[in-house]
Design an enzyme around this catalytic site. Structure first.
Site, PDB file in Angstrom:
ATOM      1  N   HIS A 112      23.675   6.723 -43.990  1.00 55.53           N
ATOM      2  CA  HIS A 112      22.667   6.256 -44.940  1.00 55.53           C
ATOM      3  C   HIS A 112      23.059   4.862 -45.426  1.00 55.53           C
ATOM      4  O   HIS A 112      24.230   4.619 -45.728  1.00 55.53           O
ATOM      5  CB  HIS A 112      22.579   7.226 -46.118  1.00 55.53           C
ATOM      6  CG  HIS A 112      21.522   6.837 -47.103  1.00 55.53           C
ATOM      7  ND1 HIS A 112      20.178   7.045 -46.862  1.00 55.53           N
ATOM      8  CD2 HIS A 112      21.604   6.214 -48.305  1.00 55.53           C
ATOM      9  CE1 HIS A 112      19.475   6.572 -47.889  1.00 55.53           C
ATOM     10  NE2 HIS A 112      20.314   6.067 -48.778  1.00 55.53           N
ATOM     11  N   GLU A 159      28.041  -0.401 -40.673  1.00 56.55           N
ATOM     12  CA  GLU A 159      27.718   0.937 -40.159  1.00 56.55           C
ATOM     13  C   GLU A 159      28.293   1.143 -38.759  1.00 56.55           C
ATOM     14  O   GLU A 159      28.808   2.221 -38.440  1.00 56.55           O
ATOM     15  CB  GLU A 159      26.191   1.134 -40.106  1.00 56.55           C
ATOM     16  CG  GLU A 159      25.536   1.253 -41.465  1.00 56.55           C
ATOM     17  CD  GLU A 159      24.046   1.567 -41.378  1.00 56.55           C
ATOM     18  OE1 GLU A 159      23.548   2.280 -42.256  1.00 56.55           O
ATOM     19  OE2 GLU A 159      23.379   1.099 -40.430  1.00 56.55           O
TER      20      GLU A 159
HETATM   21  C1  GAR Z   1      20.399   2.355 -40.330  1.00 55.95           C
HETATM   22  O1  GAR Z   1      20.650   1.303 -41.234  1.00 55.95           O
HETATM   23  C2  GAR Z   1      20.579   3.691 -41.006  1.00 55.95           C
HETATM   24  O2  GAR Z   1      21.572   3.700 -41.991  1.00 55.95           O
HETATM   25  C3  GAR Z   1      19.224   3.883 -41.618  1.00 55.95           C
HETATM   26  O3  GAR Z   1      18.317   3.430 -40.663  1.00 55.95           O
HETATM   27  C4  GAR Z   1      18.927   2.392 -39.912  1.00 55.95           C
HETATM   28  C5  GAR Z   1      18.750   2.708 -38.450  1.00 55.95           C
HETATM   29  O4  GAR Z   1      19.080   1.609 -37.658  1.00 55.95           O
HETATM   30  N1  GAR Z   1      19.002   5.258 -41.940  1.00 55.95           N
HETATM   31  C6  GAR Z   1      18.250   5.670 -42.951  1.00 55.95           C
HETATM   32  O5  GAR Z   1      17.649   4.910 -43.686  1.00 55.95           O
HETATM   33  C7  GAR Z   1      18.193   7.171 -43.121  1.00 55.95           C
HETATM   34  N2  GAR Z   1      17.594   7.515 -44.355  1.00 55.95           N
HETATM   35  P1  GAR Z   1      19.408   1.782 -36.120  1.00 55.95           P
HETATM   36  O6  GAR Z   1      18.233   2.536 -35.495  1.00 55.95           O
HETATM   37  O7  GAR Z   1      19.499   0.380 -35.605  1.00 55.95           O
HETATM   38  O8  GAR Z   1      20.680   2.533 -35.998  1.00 55.95           O
END
Ligand code: GAR
Length: 194
Positions: free
Chosen positions: A111, A176
Site C-alpha cells: 500500500h 516499493e
Molecule cells: C502501487 O503504488 C501500489 O502500492 C498501489 O498501486 C500501485 C500499483 O503500481 N496499490 C494500491 O493503491 C492498493 N490500494 P504498479 O501496478 O506499477 O505496481
C-alpha cells in the site's frame, strides 16, 4: 523447494516486475509462479509474459456485482496452480471475507502510504495536503479490514518542497520495488522454517 507465489495485478505491474526479477536470484526463497489480473489487457500481463511467467485473466466485469463469484474464479486459478502465497501488487479490488479467510496468513499487500496513515485511495495527495514531511509504503498481511492487517515492513521517502502527487508516487514506487521483494523473501523463508 521455493514457495510458489502468485502476483495479483490490475494495472502497470511495476511492483510485479520487481517481484519477478527478485525471484530469479538464487536466495530469493520464492518463485513467481503465476500472475493473475482482474483487468483484461492490464499492462503488467505483457511484462510478465515477456519474463516467461504464466499469466491468467479473470475479468471482474463478467461477474457484475457478485464479488465473491469473481473471487471463487480467481481462487480456482490459484489452487489449480498450487499457489502457496498470494502477493497483491496494485490489485485494485476490495476483497470479501471469503477470499481473505481462504488465504489468511498467506496473502500480502503493498500500500502506498505509511499505514495506519492514509488507507484507501489518493494517498499521495492526502499526504501532501496534510503537510507531512515524509511518505512511504507498507507491506502488510491482508485481513478483512481494508489496508488494516499486521505490518510486515515499511519504507520511507521524503516529501519535498513543491511535490506533486505524481512525483511523490514515482518516489514511493522506487521504494516499493525494493521493499516488496525484500519482505516477501523474508516472509517465504519464515514459512519454510515453519
Ligand atoms: C502501487 O503504488 C501500489 O502500492 C498501489 O498501486 C500501485 C500499483 O503500481 N496499490 C494500491 O493503491 C492498493 N490500494 P504498479 O501496478 O506499477 O505496481
Amino acid at each position: 523447494m521455493k514457495t510458489r507465489v502468485a502476483i495479483l495485478i490490475s494495472g502497470a505491474g511495476s511492483n510485479m516486475a520487481a517481484l519477478i526479477d527478485a525471484a530469479r536470484r538464487p536466495d530469493s526463497g520464492y518463485e513467481a509462479a503465476l500472475v493473475v489480473s482482474n483487468v483484461e489487457g492490464a499492462g503488467g500481463l505483457a511484462i510478465a509474459a515477456a519474463k516467461g511467467v504464466a499469466t491468467a485473466t479473470v475479468a471482474h466485469k463478467a461477474f457484475g456485482k457478485d464479488r465473491e463469484a469473481h473471487e471463487r474464479a480467481v481462487d480456482a486459478v490459484l489452487r489449480e496452480a498450487a499457489i502457496e502465497v498470494v502477493a497483491l501488487a496494485g490489485y485494485m479490488r476490495v476483497l470479501t471475507p471469503w477470499l481473505v479467510g481462504g488465504w489468511r496468513g498467506r496473502m500480502l499487500n503493498i500500500h502506498p502510504s505509511l499505514l495506519p496513515l492514509y488507507p484507501g485511495l489518493d494517498t499521495h495527495a492526502r499526504a501532501i495536503r496534510a503537510g507531512d514531511a515524509e511518505a512511504g509504503c507498507t507491506v502488510h498481511l491482508v485481513t478483512e479490514g481494508v489496508d488494516e492487517g499486521p505490518i510486515l515492513g515499511q519504507a520511507r521517502v521524503p516529501i519535498v518542497e513543491g511535490d506533486t502527487p505524481g512525483a511523490l508516487a514515482e518516489r514511493v514506487k522506487t521504494a516499493e520495488h525494493e521493499l516488496y521483494p525484500r519482505v516477501l523473501r523474508a516472509f517465504c523463508r519464515g514459512l519454510e522454517r515453519g
